[in-house]
Design an enzyme around this catalytic site. Structure first.
Site, PDB file in Angstrom:
ATOM      1  N   SER A 114       1.802  -5.219   6.947  1.00 63.60           N
ATOM      2  CA  SER A 114       0.738  -4.769   6.065  1.00 63.60           C
ATOM      3  C   SER A 114      -0.577  -4.596   6.848  1.00 63.60           C
ATOM      4  O   SER A 114      -0.625  -3.817   7.787  1.00 63.60           O
ATOM      5  CB  SER A 114       0.605  -5.744   4.885  1.00 63.60           C
ATOM      6  OG  SER A 114      -0.193  -5.188   3.867  1.00 63.60           O
ATOM      7  N   ASP A 169       7.482  -0.502  -2.857  1.00 63.80           N
ATOM      8  CA  ASP A 169       6.250  -1.239  -2.514  1.00 63.80           C
ATOM      9  C   ASP A 169       5.148  -0.888  -3.519  1.00 63.80           C
ATOM     10  O   ASP A 169       4.704   0.254  -3.573  1.00 63.80           O
ATOM     11  CB  ASP A 169       5.816  -0.864  -1.088  1.00 63.80           C
ATOM     12  CG  ASP A 169       4.724  -1.768  -0.546  1.00 63.80           C
ATOM     13  OD1 ASP A 169       3.875  -2.228  -1.338  1.00 63.80           O
ATOM     14  OD2 ASP A 169       4.709  -2.008   0.679  1.00 63.80           O
ATOM     15  N   HIS A 203       6.668  -5.205  -1.570  1.00 61.82           N
ATOM     16  CA  HIS A 203       5.761  -5.400  -0.427  1.00 61.82           C
ATOM     17  C   HIS A 203       6.131  -6.705   0.280  1.00 61.82           C
ATOM     18  O   HIS A 203       5.458  -7.726   0.157  1.00 61.82           O
ATOM     19  CB  HIS A 203       4.309  -5.420  -0.902  1.00 61.82           C
ATOM     20  CG  HIS A 203       3.309  -5.339   0.215  1.00 61.82           C
ATOM     21  ND1 HIS A 203       3.204  -4.239   1.043  1.00 61.82           N
ATOM     22  CD2 HIS A 203       2.366  -6.211   0.652  1.00 61.82           C
ATOM     23  CE1 HIS A 203       2.245  -4.447   1.928  1.00 61.82           C
ATOM     24  NE2 HIS A 203       1.721  -5.648   1.709  1.00 61.82           N
TER      25      HIS A 203
END
Length: 227
Positions: A114, A169, A203
């Site tokens: 991320s 996600d 995610h």
């Protein structure tokens, strides 16, 4: 703004290569160090630094571990240019430290999840240090409109990149990841950019992805004869 020392998974024998992996927003390096301990390769040292605490605009200015400020997670969101560049310089200093420890930069693989993955892509494209490659999970390329100028003198035009993204996600949209992979192909040798998607993955990471990461590390950081 000093953060605690990185979480480290030492090599099982003499370290001749290293992975520096940057965690995501609000996290620490510990969980990723555990994940890499589960897929470790004997000659590789894994370094998982911790981001400093700072107020994050995306989360109502609450203070949390963050490599730089984030205003939004869409392709058109404003970005913290000075914070991204400052964080990138800190990562370059970490790479230099490992070079001083005896691991040449071309035996160092940069990675992250991320926000950490975003920082690893940006750093690899803007550094003079020749790296083994990048593992970029569930992320994007920051300040993408500053490229290709920002990477004009990069030492990593031929580096290998493994980019992974879950197609479910909800935080960093899958399309943002796919667009990032296309952008990367325009900046480095496109044959060396691999974009893998994972069906139903939100995610986060998953075991299948970690196996792909391990295979990529084994390929980019093979053992060398003097171990």
């Amino acid at each position: 703004m000093s953060a605690p020392l990185p979480a480290i998974v030492p090599a099982a024998r003499k370290a001749t290569a290293a992975v520096i992996f940057l965690h995501g927003l609000g996290d620490t390096g510990h969980g990723w160090a555990e994940a890499f301990a589960g897929i470790r390769i004997p000659h590789v040292k894994y370094i998982c630094p911790h981001a400093p605490n700072m107020p994050v605009s995306l989360n109502m200015r609450m203070s949390m571990p963050s490599w730089f400020d984030i205003y939004g997670l869409s392709p058109d969101a404003d970005e913290d240019a000075s914070g991204i560049k400052r964080a990138s310089e800190n990562v370059k200093a970490l790479i230099d430290q490992e070079v001083k420890n005896g691991i040449p930069s071309h035996r160092i693989l940069l990675g992250g999840f991320s926000q950490g993955g975003a920082l690893s892509l940006y750093t690899a494209l803007t550094t003079q240090q020749k790296l083994a490659g990048v593992v970029a999970l569930s992320c994007w390329l920051p300040l993408r409109n500053s490229f290709p100028q920002a990477s004009a003198s990069s030492a990593n035009k031929d580096m290998h990149v493994l980019q992974c993204h879950g197609d479910a996600d909800p935080l960093v949209p899958f399309m943002f990841g796919a667009q990032t992979a296309e952008k990367m192909k325009s900046l480095i040798n496109p044959a060396n950019v691999t974009f893998k998607s994972y069906r139903g993955l939100p995610h986060s990471a998953c075991p299948e992805e970690m196996v792909d990461v391990k295979r990529f590390i084994e390929k980019q950081l093979p053992s060398i004869s003097d171990e």
